[in-house]
Scaffold this active site. Structure first.
Site, PDB file in Angstrom:
ATOM      1  N   SER A 169      67.456 -44.770  48.820  1.00  0.00           N
ATOM      2  CA  SER A 169      67.641 -43.748  47.785  1.00  0.00           C
ATOM      3  C   SER A 169      66.585 -42.644  47.920  1.00  0.00           C
ATOM      4  O   SER A 169      66.565 -41.962  48.941  1.00  0.00           O
ATOM      5  CB  SER A 169      67.620 -44.454  46.426  1.00  0.00           C
ATOM      6  OG  SER A 169      67.998 -43.583  45.405  1.00  0.00           O
TER       7      SER A 169
ATOM      8  N   ASP B  90      79.666 -44.365  45.550  1.00  0.00           N
ATOM      9  CA  ASP B  90      78.309 -44.001  45.131  1.00  0.00           C
ATOM     10  C   ASP B  90      78.354 -42.649  44.408  1.00  0.00           C
ATOM     11  O   ASP B  90      78.678 -41.627  45.008  1.00  0.00           O
ATOM     12  CB  ASP B  90      77.410 -43.915  46.386  1.00  0.00           C
ATOM     13  CG  ASP B  90      75.941 -43.787  46.036  1.00  0.00           C
ATOM     14  OD1 ASP B  90      75.644 -43.244  44.955  1.00  0.00           O
ATOM     15  OD2 ASP B  90      75.107 -44.218  46.844  1.00  0.00           O
TER      16      ASP B  90
ATOM     17  N   HIS C 123      75.702 -47.115  44.185  1.00  0.00           N
ATOM     18  CA  HIS C 123      74.402 -46.736  44.748  1.00  0.00           C
ATOM     19  C   HIS C 123      73.522 -47.965  45.065  1.00  0.00           C
ATOM     20  O   HIS C 123      72.490 -47.839  45.696  1.00  0.00           O
ATOM     21  CB  HIS C 123      73.694 -45.819  43.751  1.00  0.00           C
ATOM     22  CG  HIS C 123      72.571 -45.032  44.352  1.00  0.00           C
ATOM     23  ND1 HIS C 123      72.752 -44.150  45.398  1.00  0.00           N
ATOM     24  CD2 HIS C 123      71.246 -44.999  44.073  1.00  0.00           C
ATOM     25  CE1 HIS C 123      71.581 -43.602  45.725  1.00  0.00           C
ATOM     26  NE2 HIS C 123      70.666 -44.100  44.932  1.00  0.00           N
TER      27      HIS C 123
HETATM   28  C1  MLT Z   1      66.690 -38.526  44.569  1.00  0.00           C
HETATM   29  O1  MLT Z   1      66.231 -37.902  43.634  1.00  0.00           O
HETATM   30  O2  MLT Z   1      66.067 -38.708  45.605  1.00  0.00           O
HETATM   31  C2  MLT Z   1      68.050 -39.074  44.415  1.00  0.00           C
HETATM   32  O3  MLT Z   1      68.627 -38.589  43.226  1.00  0.00           O
HETATM   33  C3  MLT Z   1      68.064 -40.546  44.453  1.00  0.00           C
HETATM   34  C4  MLT Z   1      67.272 -41.132  43.327  1.00  0.00           C
HETATM   35  O4  MLT Z   1      66.086 -41.332  43.486  1.00  0.00           O
HETATM   36  O5  MLT Z   1      67.828 -41.403  42.278  1.00  0.00           O
END
Ligand code: MLT
Length: 199
Positions: A100, A150, A181
């Site tokens: 992520s 996702d 996700h």
């Molecule tokens: C981010 O901000 O890198 C993406 O939205 C993934 C997350 O951290 O939720």
């Protein structure tokens, strides 16, 4: 940067990059599954969002602060170099493993530097930015783990990221999972199999 380092017995170093709200302990188990013998450099993101560590600021969910992304990417790149001197690991054999937000900064390392990473395992990454003059990523192997449902990294965005990396010369393997996700055991196993056949 706050981090953990574990000395291994082969030449590779796994750079662990956690998701929002994680820390340097969150992904340790993944590193030992993927490559038990590698060194591990696990870093904590320097940005706090409501007390949750991240690797760069965002303006809203999925909306990045590009100025901060550039700054933090440079900071992480410099930190990997400093760590390689301090712990005497091979700087040319660093493989990122991120989830992520951690996968997003790893993707931006790839979008910014030709020599930042020898490879990357990206779990649920997004396209970090669209203005990049891509470096030459010839033969850099990249695994993308993506979810068909996702909501943060849509199917189209995962495909776009793969296309941009391939256009820069990277060897990209995308594995799809019928989830959102979250990082599932099936995905971890696919990443492990990919890593072991690649390195
Ligand atoms: C981010 O901000 O890198 C993406 O939205 C993934 C997350 O951290 O939720």
């Amino acid at each position: 940067m706050q981090h953990l380092y574990k000395q291994g017995t082969n030449d590779y170093t796994i750079l662990l990059l956690h998701g929002t709200g994680g820390d340097e302990n969150s992904l340790l188990q993944l590193a030992s599954l993927v490559d038990e013998q590698a060194n591990v450099l696990s870093v904590r993101g320097n940005v706090l969002e409501n007390g949750m560590p991240r690797f760069f600021k965002r303006l809203a969910e999925g909306v990045f602060d590009f100025e901060d992304l550039a700054l933090r990417t440079e900071e992480l790149y410099a930190f990997i170099g400093e760590a390689s001197e301090r712990y005497a690991f091979d700087r040319t054999k660093v493989i990122a493993l991120g989830y992520s937000n951690g996968a997003n900064i790893a993707a931006n390392l790839l979008f910014t530097y030709a020599d930042a990473l020898a490879g990357a395992v990206l779990h649920h990454p997004m396209v970090p930015r669209r203005d990049a003059d891509m470096p030459n990523l010839q033969n850099v192997p990249v695994f993308i783990g993506a979810g068909t449902n996702d909501p943060l990294c849509t199917k189209e965005e995962s495909e776009e990221l793969a296309e941009r990396l391939i256009a820069a010369g990277a060897q990209v393997d995308t594995s799809w999972f019928h989830f959102g996700h979250q990082l599932t055991m099936d995905e971890v196993q696919a990443a492990t199999a990919w890593y072991q056949k690649t390195f």
